[in-house]
Design a protein around this motif. Structure first.
Motif, PDB file in Angstrom:
ATOM      1  N   PHE A 150       0.718  -1.151   0.149  1.00 53.48           N
ATOM      2  CA  PHE A 150      -0.297   0.110   0.150  1.00 53.48           C
ATOM      3  C   PHE A 150       0.606   1.248  -0.328  1.00 53.48           C
ATOM      4  N   LYS A 151       0.732   2.638  -0.887  1.00 51.48           N
ATOM      5  CA  LYS A 151       0.959   3.934  -0.081  1.00 51.48           C
ATOM      6  C   LYS A 151       0.561   4.325   0.680  1.00 51.48           C
ATOM      7  N   LEU A 152       1.294   5.319   1.557  1.00 50.20           N
ATOM      8  CA  LEU A 152       1.292   6.489   2.474  1.00 50.20           C
ATOM      9  C   LEU A 152       0.901   7.342   2.423  1.00 50.20           C
ATOM     10  N   HIS A 153       1.034   8.875   2.020  1.00 53.19           N
ATOM     11  CA  HIS A 153       1.567  10.215   1.763  1.00 53.19           C
ATOM     12  C   HIS A 153       1.609  10.498   3.180  1.00 53.19           C
ATOM     13  N   GLY A 154       2.759  11.708   3.161  1.00 56.66           N
ATOM     14  CA  GLY A 154       2.782  13.042   3.949  1.00 56.66           C
ATOM     15  C   GLY A 154       3.487  12.569   5.004  1.00 56.66           C
ATOM     16  N   PRO A 155       5.270  11.746   5.119  1.00 52.24           N
ATOM     17  CA  PRO A 155       5.950  11.988   3.890  1.00 52.24           C
ATOM     18  C   PRO A 155       5.317  10.260   2.398  1.00 52.24           C
ATOM     19  N   GLU A 156       5.739  10.546   1.335  1.00 46.30           N
ATOM     20  CA  GLU A 156       5.004  10.116   0.516  1.00 46.30           C
ATOM     21  C   GLU A 156       6.086   8.365   0.580  1.00 46.30           C
ATOM     22  N   ARG A 157       5.505   7.539   0.673  1.00 39.38           N
ATOM     23  CA  ARG A 157       6.436   6.280   0.546  1.00 39.38           C
ATOM     24  C   ARG A 157       5.713   5.378   0.122  1.00 39.38           C
ATOM     25  N   VAL A 158       6.099   3.736  -0.323  1.00 34.50           N
ATOM     26  CA  VAL A 158       5.258   2.637  -0.867  1.00 34.50           C
ATOM     27  C   VAL A 158       5.713   1.900   0.566  1.00 34.50           C
ATOM     28  N   VAL A 159       4.998   0.706   0.909  1.00 35.26           N
ATOM     29  CA  VAL A 159       4.708  -0.362   2.417  1.00 35.26           C
ATOM     30  C   VAL A 159       4.875  -1.580   1.727  1.00 35.26           C
ATOM     31  N   LEU A 160       5.327  -2.808   2.266  1.00 32.61           N
ATOM     32  CA  LEU A 160       5.066  -3.766   2.091  1.00 32.61           C
ATOM     33  C   LEU A 160       5.343  -4.371   3.692  1.00 32.61           C
ATOM     34  N   ASP A 161       3.915  -5.194   3.684  1.00 28.37           N
ATOM     35  CA  ASP A 161       3.944  -5.631   5.363  1.00 28.37           C
ATOM     36  C   ASP A 161       4.199  -6.663   4.625  1.00 28.37           C
ATOM     37  N   PHE A 162       4.909  -8.669   5.386  1.00 26.69           N
ATOM     38  CA  PHE A 162       4.851  -9.889   5.042  1.00 26.69           C
ATOM     39  C   PHE A 162       4.348 -10.363   6.289  1.00 26.69           C
ATOM     40  N   LYS A 163       4.122 -10.981   6.148  1.00 22.63           N
ATOM     41  CA  LYS A 163       2.935 -11.690   7.157  1.00 22.63           C
ATOM     42  C   LYS A 163       3.821 -12.652   7.360  1.00 22.63           C
ATOM     43  N   HIS A 164       4.019 -13.216   9.191  1.00 25.35           N
ATOM     44  CA  HIS A 164       4.535 -14.479   9.928  1.00 25.35           C
ATOM     45  C   HIS A 164       3.735 -14.193  11.221  1.00 25.35           C
ATOM     46  N   ALA A 165       3.555 -15.876  11.431  1.00 26.18           N
ATOM     47  CA  ALA A 165       3.306 -15.755  12.862  1.00 26.18           C
ATOM     48  C   ALA A 165       3.993 -15.048  14.131  1.00 26.18           C
ATOM     49  N   ASN A 166       2.855 -14.829  15.160  1.00 30.81           N
ATOM     50  CA  ASN A 166       3.464 -14.109  15.939  1.00 30.81           C
ATOM     51  C   ASN A 166       5.041 -13.814  16.625  1.00 30.81           C
TER      52      ASN A 166
END
Length: 168
Positions: A150-166
Motif C-alpha cells: 500500500f501507499k502512504l502519504h505525508g511523507p510519500e512512501r510505498v509500504v510492503l508488509d510480510f505476514k508471519h507467525a506471532n
C-alpha cells in the motif's frame, strides 16, 4: 470612494460571485500545472513487528505505480548479474516512473544497496536497478512470503508488509 469602502465592496462582490458559482476564466496555458518531476526514490528501511515485517520505500515527489512479483532469483537490471542475497523465495519490487538519481546522474538514494536482514520473514533487500524510469528492489525470504502493498502519504512512501507467525 475611500480605500476601506472599496475593499469592502470588492470583498462582498467576490463572496457573492463565489456563492453563485461564478468563476473567472483563465486561459488554458496559464492554468496548466507545471510538468511533474519524476518521483525520486531516496531510501529503503524496514522493521519487525509481532505478526509482520515491514519494508518502506521513501519517495520524494508523488508515489509512482508499484508492481510486485515473485521471481526465482534476483538479478541486477542492465548487467543481469545475480544478486548475492541468500534465500529460497524472492520478490521483485518495481516502481515506475521513478528514479534514484538527479538530473546530473548523481544518486539521491541513501538507503542500503545490498543488505542482509535478520527478521522473522524478511531476510534481505537489494537495490537492483535504476534504469529508464524504473527503480527496482529485490527482497529475499527463507519461506514463501505472504504480503500486502500500500501507499502512504505525508511523507510519500510505498509500504510492503510480510505476514508471519506471532513472535510477541
Amino acid at each position: 470612494m475611500p480605500l476601506r469602502q472599496r475593499q469592502r465592496l470588492v470583498a462582498v462582490a467576490t463572496g457573492t460571485a463565489l456563492t453563485l458559482g461564478v468563476g473567472i476564466a483563465v486561459p488554458a496555458a496559464a492554468s496548466a500545472a507545471p510538468a511533474t518531476q519524476t518521483p525520486r526514490v531516496v531510501n529503503a528501511r524496514w522493521g519487525g513487528h509481532c505478526t509482520y515485517d515491514r519494508l518502506v520505500i521513501d519517495i520524494r515527489g508523488y508515489v509512482p505505480t508499484v508492481s510486485v512479483r515473485r521471481v526465482s532469483e534476483l538479478r541486477y537490471d542492465g548487467s543481469g548479474r545475480k544478486v548475492p542475497l541468500a534465500g529460497r523465495y524472492f520478490l521483485e519490487i518495481r516502481l515506475n516512473p521513478a528514479q534514484a538519481h538527479n538530473e546530473a546522474g548523481k544518486s539521491v538514494y541513501r538507503g542500503p544497496k545490498l543488505q542482509k536482514i535478520y527478521l522473522p520473514k524478511l531476510k534481505g533487500i537489494a537495490l537492483t536497478g535504476d534504469y529508464e524510469a524504473y527503480v527496482t528492489f529485490g527482497a529475499a525470504f527463507n519461506t514463501k512470503p505472504t504480503y500486502k502493498t500500500f501507499k502512504l502519504h505525508g511523507p510519500e512512501r510505498v509500504v510492503l508488509d510480510f505476514k508471519h507467525a506471532n513472535v510477541c
